[in-house]
Design an enzyme around this catalytic site. Structure first.
Site, PDB file in Angstrom:
ATOM      1  N   SER A 137      19.529   7.907  36.725  1.00 48.63           N
ATOM      2  CA  SER A 137      19.687   8.865  36.429  1.00 48.63           C
ATOM      3  C   SER A 137      20.581  10.376  37.078  1.00 48.63           C
ATOM      4  CB  SER A 137      18.099   9.474  36.674  1.00 48.63           C
ATOM      5  OG  SER A 137      17.216  10.531  36.407  1.00 48.63           O
ATOM      6  N   GLU A 233      13.139  25.810  42.006  1.00 46.60           N
ATOM      7  CA  GLU A 233      13.706  27.253  41.653  1.00 46.60           C
ATOM      8  C   GLU A 233      15.210  27.609  40.911  1.00 46.60           C
ATOM      9  OE1 GLU A 233      12.441  29.984  40.878  1.00 46.60           O
ATOM     10  OE2 GLU A 233      10.442  29.626  41.619  1.00 46.60           O
ATOM     11  N   HIS A 292      11.861   4.125  33.915  1.00 50.78           N
ATOM     12  CA  HIS A 292      13.004   4.198  34.525  1.00 50.78           C
ATOM     13  C   HIS A 292      13.530   4.097  35.809  1.00 50.78           C
ATOM     14  CE1 HIS A 292      16.148   7.650  34.132  1.00 50.78           C
ATOM     15  NE2 HIS A 292      15.180   8.122  34.992  1.00 50.78           N
TER      16      HIS A 292
END
Length: 312
Positions: A137, A233, A292
């Site tokens: 990924s 964040e 996945h």
């Protein structure tokens, strides 16, 4: 087989420009110059962070395997795979934490340029001048960028269930981030209780139990308080970049395997032309009944595919 955990603090290259190098069986050092400060400044790259990694020592002298995890993952995702590959191939295997993931340092920057720079920095510190790079990924995109930028570093490339294309529409990572941000857990409670409470709070936005369990691997205790070890964040601020892929006019000519899950939409036939353009030697294969997270769903098939590719 021994397992070593390492965190580099640098300091190995006093007074000279670091190079990516490997000491071969006859003591030959083959170096690849590292990016100098002027070029780094001109390309807007930040200084590399010192990545944490685990080493699974093999007795063989063949090129080591280096595993790169996906978004919200960590080096431990590939530990059982690494142990099996050491036993079956004799090769040394490294599993690496990306910046803002696992035990690696946090940074406000989370781009493929920065993550690739981190990896090249680590390989230089370890005197690894060539490796078999295996990325899942997000880690697969880091692996592709590394191969396209520094092909001499990558003997072979394995890209696991990702392609050099936009992937935003395929997984609702934004919902995962929001759900994780909203989790509130009391201090000084048992870890099992904290994990159960966190899963209950994730359930509304993260429907799949397997995904919740995966995200919960990031829940850690720090001085009695529970927190996420990933930098939410930085991930949120760079999510659009993470879902995209940098533009390249170069190619990687080395042996390449794109390994997809048959139940996953991350490598589609629409991606084939771009895969072939950038990686002309690429072979595209799918593992039946795998999602996945191929290495978690079908570890034996995954390992067999890697070994067959190494022997081809």
């Amino acid at each position: 087989m021994s397992v070593l955990c390492r965190f580099f603090h640098g300091g190995l290259f006093h007074g000279r420009t670091p190079c990516l190098s490997v000491i071969g069986p006859r003591g030959v050092c083959c170096g690849v110059p590292r990016m100098d400060r002027t070029r780094r400044a001109s390309t807007g790259l930040t200084s590399p962070v010192n990545l944490t990694y685990d080493v699974f020592d093999g007795k063989g002298t063949e090129t080591p395997l280096v595993f790169l995890h996906g978004l919200f993952g960590s080096k431990s995702n590939f530990h059982s795979i690494a142990k099996s590959l050491v036993q079956r191939t004799g090769r040394k295997v490294l599993t690496v934490d990306a910046r803002n993931h696992g035990n690696s340092p946090h940074s406000t920057v989370l781009t493929y340029e920065a993550m690739t720079n981190d990896l090249q920095h680590l390989l230089g510190q370890l005197h690894i001048g060539k490796c078999v790079l295996i990325g899942h990924s997000m880690g697969g995109k880091v692996a592709m960028v590394t191969a396209l930028q520094q092909p001499s570093l990558v003997e072979r490339l394995v890209v696991v269930d990702i392609s050099p294309a936009q992937t935003t529409a395929r997984t609702n990572f934004q919902a995962y981030i929001q759900a994780m941000k909203e989790v509130k857990i009391a201090s000084d409670i048992p870890r099992s209780t904290a994990r159960r409470l966190a899963e209950d709070q994730l359930r509304e936005l993260v429907k799949e139990r397997s995904v919740r369990q995966f995200l919960l691997t990031n829940l850690v205790e720090q001085n009695g308080h529970y927190a996420w070890r990933v930098n939410l964040e930085a991930i949120a601020n760079h999510l659009e970049h993470i879902m995209s892929f940098p533009s390249f006019n170069t190619t990687y000519e080395g042996p390449t395997l794109f390994l997809g899950g048959s139940s996953s939409a991350y490598i589609s036939s629409e991606d084939y032309p771009e895969i072939q353009r950038l990686f002309p030697a690429a072979d595209i294969q799918y593992i039946p009944d795998a999602s996945h997270w191929i290495h978690a769903d079908k570890p034996l098939d995954f390992i067999s595919s890697i070994i067959s590719f190494l022997q081809s």
